[in-house]
Design a protein around this motif. Structure first.
Motif, PDB file in Angstrom:
ATOM      1  N   UNK A  49       0.792  -1.220   0.000  1.00  0.00           N
ATOM      2  CA  UNK A  49       0.000   0.000   0.000  1.00  0.00           C
ATOM      3  C   UNK A  49       0.822   1.267   0.000  1.00  0.00           C
ATOM      4  N   UNK A  50       0.111   2.400   0.040  1.00  0.00           N
ATOM      5  CA  UNK A  50       0.732   3.707  -0.146  1.00  0.00           C
ATOM      6  C   UNK A  50       1.758   4.035   0.931  1.00  0.00           C
ATOM      7  N   UNK A  51       1.406   3.827   2.207  1.00  0.00           N
ATOM      8  CA  UNK A  51       2.336   4.159   3.288  1.00  0.00           C
ATOM      9  C   UNK A  51       3.587   3.292   3.202  1.00  0.00           C
ATOM     10  N   UNK A  52       3.402   2.002   2.962  1.00  0.00           N
ATOM     11  CA  UNK A  52       4.544   1.092   2.879  1.00  0.00           C
ATOM     12  C   UNK A  52       5.484   1.496   1.750  1.00  0.00           C
ATOM     13  N   UNK A  53       4.942   1.782   0.555  1.00  0.00           N
ATOM     14  CA  UNK A  53       5.792   2.122  -0.584  1.00  0.00           C
ATOM     15  C   UNK A  53       6.501   3.455  -0.368  1.00  0.00           C
ATOM     16  N   UNK A  54       5.826   4.422   0.228  1.00  0.00           N
ATOM     17  CA  UNK A  54       6.476   5.697   0.505  1.00  0.00           C
ATOM     18  C   UNK A  54       7.610   5.524   1.506  1.00  0.00           C
ATOM     19  N   UNK A  55       7.385   4.723   2.540  1.00  0.00           N
ATOM     20  CA  UNK A  55       8.436   4.474   3.528  1.00  0.00           C
ATOM     21  C   UNK A  55       9.600   3.698   2.913  1.00  0.00           C
ATOM     22  N   UNK A  56       9.293   2.749   2.043  1.00  0.00           N
ATOM     23  CA  UNK A  56      10.334   1.962   1.406  1.00  0.00           C
ATOM     24  C   UNK A  56      11.236   2.861   0.560  1.00  0.00           C
ATOM     25  N   UNK A  57      10.623   3.797  -0.153  1.00  0.00           N
ATOM     26  CA  UNK A  57      11.399   4.722  -0.976  1.00  0.00           C
ATOM     27  C   UNK A  57      12.273   5.613  -0.103  1.00  0.00           C
ATOM     28  N   UNK A  58      11.691   6.176   0.945  1.00  0.00           N
ATOM     29  CA  UNK A  58      12.446   7.065   1.817  1.00  0.00           C
ATOM     30  C   UNK A  58      13.552   6.316   2.547  1.00  0.00           C
ATOM     31  N   UNK A  59      13.271   5.095   2.972  1.00  0.00           N
ATOM     32  CA  UNK A  59      14.273   4.297   3.670  1.00  0.00           C
ATOM     33  C   UNK A  59      15.458   3.991   2.765  1.00  0.00           C
ATOM     34  N   UNK A  66       8.266   4.860 -18.750  1.00  0.00           N
ATOM     35  CA  UNK A  66       8.573   4.215 -17.472  1.00  0.00           C
ATOM     36  C   UNK A  66       7.393   3.320 -17.117  1.00  0.00           C
ATOM     37  N   UNK A  67       7.670   2.108 -16.697  1.00  0.00           N
ATOM     38  CA  UNK A  67       6.617   1.163 -16.339  1.00  0.00           C
ATOM     39  C   UNK A  67       6.089   1.459 -14.936  1.00  0.00           C
ATOM     40  N   UNK A  68       4.842   1.103 -14.697  1.00  0.00           N
ATOM     41  CA  UNK A  68       4.287   1.215 -13.350  1.00  0.00           C
ATOM     42  C   UNK A  68       5.134   0.394 -12.387  1.00  0.00           C
ATOM     43  N   UNK A  69       5.466   0.993 -11.242  1.00  0.00           N
ATOM     44  CA  UNK A  69       6.264   0.312 -10.234  1.00  0.00           C
ATOM     45  C   UNK A  69       7.752   0.470 -10.418  1.00  0.00           C
ATOM     46  N   UNK A  70       8.177   1.179 -11.474  1.00  0.00           N
ATOM     47  CA  UNK A  70       9.602   1.333 -11.760  1.00  0.00           C
ATOM     48  C   UNK A  70      10.100   2.671 -11.235  1.00  0.00           C
ATOM     49  N   UNK A  71      10.975   2.657 -10.228  1.00  0.00           N
ATOM     50  CA  UNK A  71      11.548   3.881  -9.706  1.00  0.00           C
ATOM     51  C   UNK A  71      10.543   4.749  -8.970  1.00  0.00           C
ATOM     52  N   UNK A  72      10.974   5.942  -8.596  1.00  0.00           N
ATOM     53  CA  UNK A  72      10.113   6.876  -7.865  1.00  0.00           C
ATOM     54  C   UNK A  72       8.832   7.146  -8.638  1.00  0.00           C
ATOM     55  N   UNK A  73       8.971   7.408  -9.944  1.00  0.00           N
ATOM     56  CA  UNK A  73       7.812   7.752 -10.762  1.00  0.00           C
ATOM     57  C   UNK A  73       6.850   6.582 -10.850  1.00  0.00           C
ATOM     58  N   UNK A  74       7.373   5.406 -11.162  1.00  0.00           N
ATOM     59  CA  UNK A  74       6.509   4.243 -11.321  1.00  0.00           C
ATOM     60  C   UNK A  74       5.828   3.815 -10.039  1.00  0.00           C
ATOM     61  N   UNK A  75       6.533   3.928  -8.906  1.00  0.00           N
ATOM     62  CA  UNK A  75       5.930   3.571  -7.615  1.00  0.00           C
ATOM     63  C   UNK A  75       4.821   4.557  -7.251  1.00  0.00           C
ATOM     64  N   UNK A  76       5.070   5.851  -7.457  1.00  0.00           N
ATOM     65  CA  UNK A  76       4.039   6.854  -7.172  1.00  0.00           C
ATOM     66  C   UNK A  76       2.792   6.594  -7.990  1.00  0.00           C
ATOM     67  N   UNK A  77       2.976   6.181  -9.247  1.00  0.00           N
ATOM     68  CA  UNK A  77       1.828   5.897 -10.108  1.00  0.00           C
ATOM     69  C   UNK A  77       1.113   4.627  -9.667  1.00  0.00           C
ATOM     70  N   UNK A  78       1.860   3.577  -9.411  1.00  0.00           N
ATOM     71  CA  UNK A  78       1.241   2.297  -9.046  1.00  0.00           C
ATOM     72  C   UNK A  78       0.472   2.392  -7.735  1.00  0.00           C
ATOM     73  N   UNK A  79       1.056   3.056  -6.737  1.00  0.00           N
ATOM     74  CA  UNK A  79       0.422   3.131  -5.428  1.00  0.00           C
ATOM     75  C   UNK A  79      -0.474   4.356  -5.271  1.00  0.00           C
ATOM     76  N   UNK A  80      -0.436   5.259  -6.275  1.00  0.00           N
ATOM     77  CA  UNK A  80      -1.268   6.472  -6.240  1.00  0.00           C
ATOM     78  C   UNK A  80      -1.012   7.296  -4.984  1.00  0.00           C
ATOM     79  N   UNK A  81       0.258   7.459  -4.689  1.00  0.00           N
ATOM     80  CA  UNK A  81       0.660   8.240  -3.520  1.00  0.00           C
ATOM     81  C   UNK A  81       1.942   8.981  -3.834  1.00  0.00           C
ATOM     82  N   UNK A  82       2.154  10.159  -3.237  1.00  0.00           N
ATOM     83  CA  UNK A  82       3.435  10.840  -3.439  1.00  0.00           C
ATOM     84  C   UNK A  82       4.590  10.026  -2.876  1.00  0.00           C
ATOM     85  N   UNK A  83       5.718  10.072  -3.568  1.00  0.00           N
ATOM     86  CA  UNK A  83       6.936   9.428  -3.091  1.00  0.00           C
ATOM     87  C   UNK A  83       8.024  10.491  -3.088  1.00  0.00           C
TER      88      UNK A  83
END
Length: 450
Positions: free
Chosen positions: A92-102, A211-228
């Motif tokens: 989900x959104x919180x997990x993916x945002x934290x994963x990116x920041x971590x 860029x594919x969904x889930x690929x990098x900052x951009x793809x993760x933000x798109x896939x999870x529909x949350x800012x990264x």
């Protein structure tokens, strides 16, 4: 000690300085440990990074109450959070945002091989204390954020076309927000890829890069529909360059059909914000900087708000782009051929992915490639130069989806790609939902492999 609002400690949650967490076992034995990340969820909740099956984790499962000591990175003031553990989220959104920041924290501290997020522990914030001490003076508060938002919003509100809207967005980021590097990408729902339609600050525009969904900052933000948002240089997520898989189809897929991605080679701060309207993902607004800690939570809040207006405007322009007349397009007489300049063009089209090459150089693919091939064929067969968006939507050969076809964005992508790579072919808007296609050089069409 004073009790304060969680909003006051948001600068402490940027991952600059590790927090200290105190827990207690079932028999009352205390335990103190450093934690990598405390993430702001909302005014009543934070999320803590779950990375190891250690004593802290065991204690939380036995007794959900804990305290966390935070240090302000600019004033050196301490704050104490009193928390109650609620649940662990592994997607989900919180997990993916934290994963990116971590990932950015791990890279900055040289521990990329050690840090790995297993889950996001969601805690209720019971109380926030300001610890007594002798902190440094408060930094000057950023002023005029609402004024910046107002000016930016007014600039976008004056736009009457998608092209003007994208240009205004790039100008707003540079002139009002002092952001030097940015790009805007639109989603192709059929392929689940995002393609660049506008950018600023790079040696090349990258228009058409994907860029594919889930690929990098951009793809993760798109896939999870949350800012990264990340604050430091990182390689754990391949943020600096999204790696794309080769086209499927073996021999049918032509090599050399990737347009170079325009991102910074060594970004130190990145922020990707999804464009959402009516519950649908339209694209991503992306900014980056070579400076550490360039984008804070206030920048994120502002760009999320701006992205909401931008997405609504894109959606509205897509829905209202067709001309009012609903009749089918009528045959037209052969148009006069414009004066020809430059060498002859040999245009080759591959039906497998609608990739188009001009004089053996890749130009475009996908729906935009199919549109270009249709325009070229109609021009060659009957001498047409005037077209409407509506007839493209009704053409079964293009296979546009019934909902959210993003036709205007695809036409703009094609127009800009032609302007950069093949100016002898050009598209000019002539009115609402109407455009002219011209070839300023002799053109030979070749249909490639199926």
């Amino acid at each position: 000690m004073d009790t304060v609002d969680l909003a006051e400690v948001r600068p402490c949650l940027e991952g600059v300085i590790p927090a200290i967490m105190a827990t207690c076992s079932a028999d009352g034995t205390p335990n103190v440990a450093y934690i990598s990340q405390v993430f702001f969820v909302d005014e009543r909740h934070v999320a803590l990074s779950f990375q190891f099956f250690n004593k802290t984790r065991q204690n939380l499962m036995a007794k959900p109450r804990s305290t966390v000591l935070l240090l302000h990175p600019l004033t050196a003031r301490f704050y104490r959070l009193h928390l109650r553990y609620l649940r662990t989220e592994e997607t989900g959104a919180v997990f993916e945002s934290m994963k990116a920041q971590l990932a950015s924290i791990a890279s900055h501290s040289g521990m990329s091989g050690v840090f790995r997020l297993l889950g996001s522990d969601i805690h209720e914030v019971i109380e926030v204390e300001r610890v007594d001490g002798d902190p440094l003076p408060e930094p000057l508060a950023r002023r005029g954020m609402l004024g910046l938002l107002r000016r930016s919003s007014a600039r976008l509100a004056h736009c009457d076309s998608l092209e003007n809207l994208l240009d205004a967005t790039m100008a707003t980021l540079g002139q009002d927000l002092d952001i030097d590097h940015a790009m805007l990408l639109i989603l192709d729902p059929a392929t689940e890829r995002l393609y660049t339609v506008a950018s600023r600050g790079y040696p090349w525009s990258g228009v058409g890069s994907e860029i594919a969904l889930g690929d990098g900052v951009i793809g993760v933000a798109a896939r999870e529909r949350t800012p990264v948002r990340i604050m430091h240089m990182t390689s754990a997520y391949l943020y600096s360059r999204a790696m794309r898989e080769s086209l499927p189809g073996g021999a049918a897929a032509q090599p050399g059909t990737d347009i170079p991605y325009p991102g910074l080679s060594e970004p130190h701060s990145q922020l990707a914000v999804p464009l959402l309207s009516g519950g649908r993902l339209l694209g991503v607004l992306f900014v980056e900087s070579p400076q550490d800690m360039r984008f804070g939570f206030e920048d994120e809040d502002l760009l999320v708000t701006l992205a909401g207006q931008l997405a609504a405007a894109i959606n509205l322009m897509q829905e209202s782009a067709d001309p009012p007349a609903m009749q089918a397009p009528q045959p037209v007489d052969a148009a006069p051929v414009p004066s020809r300049v430059g060498p002859a063009l040999r245009v080759r089209h591959y039906r497998s992915n609608h990739s188009v090459f001009v004089n053996h150089t890749y130009l475009i693919k996908g729906v935009a490639g199919a549109i270009l091939w249709k325009l070229l064929q109609d021009r060659q067969r009957v001498g047409r130069s005037e077209f409407t968006n509506r007839e493209l939507r009704l053409d079964p050969a293009l296979r546009l989806p019934d909902v959210a076809d993003n036709l205007e964005a695809r036409l703009l992508l094609l127009q800009r790609r032609l302007g950069e790579q093949c100016p002898q072919l050009r598209i000019q808007k002539t009115g609402r939902g109407c455009f002219r296609f011209e070839a300023l050089a002799p053109v030979t069409l070749e249909d490639g492999a199926a």
